[in-house]
Design an enzyme around this catalytic site. Structure first.
Site, PDB file in Angstrom:
ATOM      1  N   LYS A 292     -19.389 -24.962 -35.322  1.00  0.00           N
ATOM      2  CA  LYS A 292     -18.937 -26.143 -34.599  1.00  0.00           C
ATOM      3  C   LYS A 292     -17.615 -25.830 -33.897  1.00  0.00           C
ATOM      4  O   LYS A 292     -16.724 -25.223 -34.484  1.00  0.00           O
ATOM      5  CB  LYS A 292     -18.756 -27.296 -35.580  1.00  0.00           C
ATOM      6  N   GLU A 378     -27.901 -44.070 -46.072  1.00  0.00           N
ATOM      7  CA  GLU A 378     -27.470 -45.454 -46.259  1.00  0.00           C
ATOM      8  C   GLU A 378     -28.350 -46.204 -47.251  1.00  0.00           C
ATOM      9  O   GLU A 378     -27.859 -47.035 -48.026  1.00  0.00           O
ATOM     10  CB  GLU A 378     -27.448 -46.183 -44.916  1.00  0.00           C
ATOM     11  N   ARG A 406     -29.791 -49.529 -41.258  1.00  0.00           N
ATOM     12  CA  ARG A 406     -30.737 -48.547 -41.779  1.00  0.00           C
ATOM     13  C   ARG A 406     -31.076 -48.802 -43.251  1.00  0.00           C
ATOM     14  O   ARG A 406     -31.998 -48.190 -43.784  1.00  0.00           O
ATOM     15  CB  ARG A 406     -30.156 -47.138 -41.604  1.00  0.00           C
TER      16      ARG A 406
END
Length: 647
Positions: A292, A378, A406
């Site tokens: 990243k 979640e 979600r």
């Protein structure tokens, strides 16, 4: 490394200047792709330095982006990005370079993939872990239509932690559908070190001869006695696991290739070509290890790899962050929760892969044993909190409004029905700005307001937020939620520690006789501005802060309805939210039959796109001039007198 600003068509990007679409890219020689990738990375850094946005993730997939578009015939062959926050290089490469400096701005490009934006974005996404499910849909549609063409999904190692990704992989493996999934592993969370040997083996096992020999071997072993067949299968699995670690994916029905260096085009291109040209014999997972922030030193050195940035100086990497005038709501929530946890050892905090975003990193520093980051999960987070609540703990589930969607079944089935005192801290309530339509916290008032027994609160300022956190700690017989927006507060004086509020009781901040404004949430400041202007027009105005949507302060609603000619409700939520609760109560109390002029003000029934929050609230019609105009129109003023002035 990128050190200087490229700029569109500046002469510093000669190959990129020749490429408007992937069809142009495919005209380049393979030997030119390394330089092209460097130019694409430079242009990405230059663009985001002017707009802000997600940077580190995009820098990590530059080579993958180039290799995929070079190898596959996009957009006819579908490329589905998971989340989409890494898609800026993809956007530059797919005909949107001339607009890339409008990223996340009003009328500009979305910061995520968007079907409305380009044929090269076959599936819009900004929430995690959807790519494999969507990709399988495309792949099965190809089968049903008897059409050729690959479907390629790119999913990060973080997104792969969510259950939905495994549900999709299990289904894809069971169907034996043709699908190429590229696992972009930028955290070294799965892969061993990547070297020349693993790259060689990955090329070998992705090749048609190997796959054919392996298929023949499988056919032959079917005729072995069962013990020999089992031994042969295990022998190959063990051999491949030793060098690749892919058994998990193979058990789900995927043919595993990797790990490979996701920045080495000499490794990527032949493997992707092998898979492109292979017979359609089931799903494949390519494990690519990336970094990243790759290629831009300030991002590589930063702890968060410049995941999300404000505008910045390309040379130094210094971000142009405005000095806040007041504390951020997120920080106030975290500090309030720490105060409560210091006084009560049953208080625990749970988040779903957003410790910094929700402010719970502060809680984790103070109480590491009582902090739980469950990853991008979640659903699990909510039911995990339910289990904790069963045992007398006081769990706070700190989840963005848009992400809590979600886990709705878990909120209903595992928490609300059982009347468990799970405390929901709903960050990013209301309109969120540049993240746009996928991240607006528009719906939680409505989707929680219909559930029996919930206590629903909205903080009007940061001091109120502290009191509401204390209130949640005190509620031990039912679920509760407090919503608060992104960004800084109003500058309210903060107490040392919050004090529990009386459940279901609002407050009056300004007394009047003609117009009543009942606010739920941080539009209270706009309501007070509107009241000042209305009073200047001779219209005495009351302003009240509801504090609670459930249980509603029925006495306050009755008083406002009986003592005023006009009652306006104001909220930062969609149709079906706070105003619906008030209107239902007015009807039950027969207060709509008295001549009262009731006017609900909420978010319009449209999806609101990205822009600055102030712009978004103006589009939504929830500013002080809009409130004034609503009151005047209710009282019969003509349109010219009532219409709010717009800059």
């Amino acid at each position: 490394m990128v050190h200087t600003t490229g700029g569109a068509h500046s002469g510093k990007t000669p190959l990129l200047d020749q490429v408007k679409t992937p069809a142009d890219l495919r005209k380049l020689e393979e030997s030119q792709l390394r330089q092209f990738a460097d130019e694409l990375r430079s242009e990405t850094v230059a663009a985001v330095s002017e707009t802000g946005g997600h940077l580190g993730a995009g820098l990590g997939v530059v080579e993958l982006t180039v290799a995929i578009h070079y190898t596959f015939n996009t957009p006819d062959e579908k490329l589905v990005w998971d989340v989409g926050h890494q898609c800026y290089p993809h956007k530059i490469l797919t005909g949107r370079r001339d607009r890339i400096r409008t990223l996340r701005q009003s009328d500009g490009l979305s910061g995520f993939t968007s079907r409305a934006e380009s044929a090269y974005d076959p599936f819009g996404a900004a929430h995690s872990s959807t790519s494999i499910s969507a990709g399988l849909g495309f792949a099965v549609a190809n089968q049903l239509g008897a059409t050729d063409g690959n479907v390629i999904c790119v999913i990060g190692d973080g997104a792969m932690s969510a259950g939905m990704a495994y549900e999709a992989m299990n289904n894809a493996g069971a169907r034996n559908s043709r699908l190429i999934v590229i696992l972009n592993d930028n955290d070294m969370s799965i892969a061993p070190p990547v070297g020349a040997m693993s790259a060689y083996l990955s090329k070998l096992i992705s090749s048609k001869p190997y796959r054919s020999v392996r298929h023949i071997g499988k056919e032959l072993t079917e005729h072995f006695p069962k013990p020999l067949k089992t031994a042969a299968r295990r022998a190959e699995e063990y051999a491949r696991t030793f060098v690749t670690g892919g058994t998990l994916f193979e058990e789900l029905g995927f043919y595993y290739v990797g790990p490979i260096d996701g920045h080495n085009l000499d490794h990527l291109l032949p493997i992707l070509r092998n898979l492109r040209d292979a017979p359609a014999d089931g799903p494949v997972l390519v494990h690519a290890v990336t970094q990243k922030g790759k290629g831009y030193e300030p991002a590589e050195l930063a702890a968060d790899k410049y995941h999300g940035v404000a505008r910045f100086d390309v040379v130094t990497g210094k971000q142009a962050k405005a000095t806040p005038k007041a504390p951020q709501y997120t920080g106030v929530f975290a500090k309030a929760l720490v105060k409560e946890a210091e006084a009560d050892d049953k208080v625990v905090a749970v988040t779903a892969a957003m410790p910094s975003g929700t402010g719970l990193n502060l809680f984790a520093d103070r109480f590491p044993e009582r902090f739980f980051d469950v990853g991008i999960a979640e659903q699990h987070a909510v039911t995990f909190c339910a289990g904790l609540a069963c045992e007398g703990y006081k769990p706070f589930a700190a989840i963005y409004s848009t992400f809590l969607q979600r886990a709705y079944d878990q909120v209903v089935h595992d928490v609300a029905i059982q009347k468990l005192p799970v405390r929901f801290a709903i960050d990013r309530a209301g309109l969120v700005g540049a993240d746009g339509v996928t991240h607006q916290g528009s719906y939680d008032i409505a989707y929680l307001g219909c559930l029996p027994g919930f206590v629903l609160m909205a903080a009007a300022d940061e001091a109120e937020l502290m009191h509401m956190v204390a209130t949640q700690v005190a509620i031990d017989d039912r679920p509760s939620a407090v919503r608060y927006p992104r960004g800084e507060g109003s500058g309210a004086t903060l107490p040392e520690r919050g004090q529990p509020l009386e459940i279901g009781k609002g407050r009056i901040l300004r007394e009047g006789t003609k117009v009543a404004i009942l606010s739920y949430g941080t539009r209270l400041a706009e309501a007070l501005k509107a009241a000042e202007e209305l009073s200047g027009k001779g219209l005495s105005t009351t302003v009240a802060d509801a504090r609670f949507a459930k249980p509603l302060d029925e006495d306050l609603v009755r008083r406002l309805a009986m003592d005023h000619e006009v009652l306006i409700t104001v909220e930062e939520g969609a149709v079906g939210g706070f105003a619906t609760q008030v209107m239902h109560n007015l009807a039950e109390q027969r207060l709509l039959e008295t001549g009262l002029k009731f006017r609900p003000m909420c978010l319009p029934d449209v999806f609101i796109d990205h822009g600055k929050p102030d712009e978004q609230y103006a589009w939504a019609g929830l500013t002080a001039p809009d409130i004034v105009a609503t009151a005047l129109q209710a009282l019969g003023y003509n349109e010219a007198q009532a219409r709010p002035a717009r800059a």
